[in-house]
Design an enzyme around this catalytic site. Structure first.
Site, short mmCIF file in Angstrom:
data_model
loop_
_atom_site.label_atom_id
_atom_site.label_comp_id
_atom_site.label_asym_id
_atom_site.label_seq_id
_atom_site.Cartn_x
_atom_site.Cartn_y
_atom_site.Cartn_z
N HIS A 221 0.81 -1.22 0.00
CA HIS A 221 0.00 0.00 0.00
C HIS A 221 0.85 1.27 0.00
O HIS A 221 0.35 2.35 -0.31
CB HIS A 221 -1.00 0.00 1.17
N SER B 186 4.83 2.45 7.92
CA SER B 186 4.43 1.31 7.10
C SER B 186 5.58 0.81 6.24
O SER B 186 6.22 1.59 5.53
CB SER B 186 3.25 1.70 6.20
N ASP C 186 0.10 -7.50 1.56
CA ASP C 186 0.54 -6.11 1.71
C ASP C 186 2.06 -6.01 1.69
O ASP C 186 2.66 -5.31 2.52
CB ASP C 186 -0.02 -5.48 2.99
#
Length: 352
Positions: A93, A201, A123
């Site tokens: 993402h 992230s 992911d």
């Protein structure tokens, strides 16, 4: 009492009151100094402090800021060096939908990078820098199968674009399930209370030995910022998927070749299971005779209710059963069509 004595008492009281009020100022005047205060020596760092500083010193250099741009959008995230070839792992993402990706190690010049593989179901994505990385050691791998709740963990990343920040915490829970944008779920997810914010992230979650145990991927927060609950993809999953992304550009996706109706819409139709929206041409589902929605007749086709006799209600549950069966093997689907129930044998294929 003589008047003279009374006056003396009043004057003495006023003098003491004035002295009391002025005392802080007198102290400041008497003890004021224009020299720096002497430094008090401290004891050695505590063991947990030494551990944290050692882990950061050893691993922070392998954690770049990942910056993305294109089509009027920009974003930042984190990554980490995976191997001696210089591949960088991050979250899918972080880079999905962006045409330009650069990585920056500290204050050094930005390095253009290319996305060479992506796995939305996990992911995860892999970047290949367009220039060699000099003297950057990859982070050694640990294991997520033997983690215990309560053990110390460290997260290194770039929260809010602030490069190479470290936070510490513990493993708060294990075996969480985390939905992904593809409609599937990542299993075995690690929950931690180490501070994870936007920009973290794709960064590494490390154990006290400085080994990779997970990839920070999400937070649970009503505000979008740290609220004590963060999630990481377990390293055992990462170590299975990343080599496939490097060699093939994608990870195998067990499926049967269908698209499904949105679960919220299906619930509104009071469907008893997973509504097949469309059958992909040439797929295993087509060969098995499954049928999707007929838009002309406005009719629902097949609704999947069981896999190998086990009830399924969501796409994530269906995907889990197909993955457990394995690509190349057959599963028995129980489906309903127009109120009638039947079973069909369908081969599990790689839908890429």
């Amino acid at each position: 009492m003589p008047v003279r004595l009374l006056r003396f008492g009043i004057l003495w009281f006023l003098f003491l009151a004035t002295l009391w009020t002025a005392e802080p100022y007198l102290r400041a005047w008497l003890f004021a100094s224009d020299s720096p205060r002497p430094v008090t020596a401290r004891a050695d760092l505590a063991e947990f402090e030494r551990n944290a500083t050692e882990v950061f010193a050893l691993r922070a250099g392998a954690v770049p800021l990942v910056a993305t741009g294109g089509s009027g959008r920009v974003g930042t995230g984190s990554g980490f060096v995976w191997d001696q070839a210089g591949h960088i792992v991050t979250n899918h993402h972080v880079v999905a939908g962006f045409g330009e990706v650069i990585v920056r190690f500290g204050i050094e010049r930005p390095i253009p990078a290319q996305v060479i593989g992506a796995a939305p179901d996990y992911d995860l994505a892999v970047l290949r820098p367009k220039v060699p990385l000099d003297l950057v050691e990859p982070i050694p791998l640990g294991s997520s199968s033997d983690l215990t709740v309560g053990q110390t963990v460290y997260a290194i990343g770039n929260p809010f674009g602030l490069s190479r920040s470290m936070s510490a915490g513990i493993v708060s829970a294990l075996d969480r399930r985390l939905p992904t944008g593809s409609g599937r779920e990542i299993r075995g997810v690690i929950q931690t209370d180490a501070a994870i914010n936007p920009g973290n992230s794709g960064g590494p979650l490390l154990d006290a030995a400085g080994r990779l145990i997970g990839v920070n991927t999400a937070i649970y927060s009503e505000t979008g910022s740290f609220a004590g609950v963060g999630f990481a993809v377990p390293v055992d999953v990462v170590n299975e998927i990343v080599p496939q992304l490097i060699s093939q550009g994608h990870a195998p996706r067990p499926g049967i070749g269908i698209t499904t109706l949105d679960e919220t819409v299906a619930a509104g139709l009071e469907a008893p299971g997973i509504v097949i929206a469309e059958i992909l041409p040439g797929s295993a589902a087509e060969q098995a005779g499954l049928r999707g929605i007929n838009p002309q007749a406005q009719e629902i086709g097949d609704v999947i209710t069981h896999v190998d006799g086990q009830r399924v209600r969501t796409v994530a549950e269906l995907a889990e059963k197909l993955a457990a069966a394995g690509i190349g093997n057959e599963v028995e689907l129980t489906v309903q069509r127009a109120g009638a129930e039947r079973t069909v044998q369908v081969e599990v294929i790689d839908i890429g």
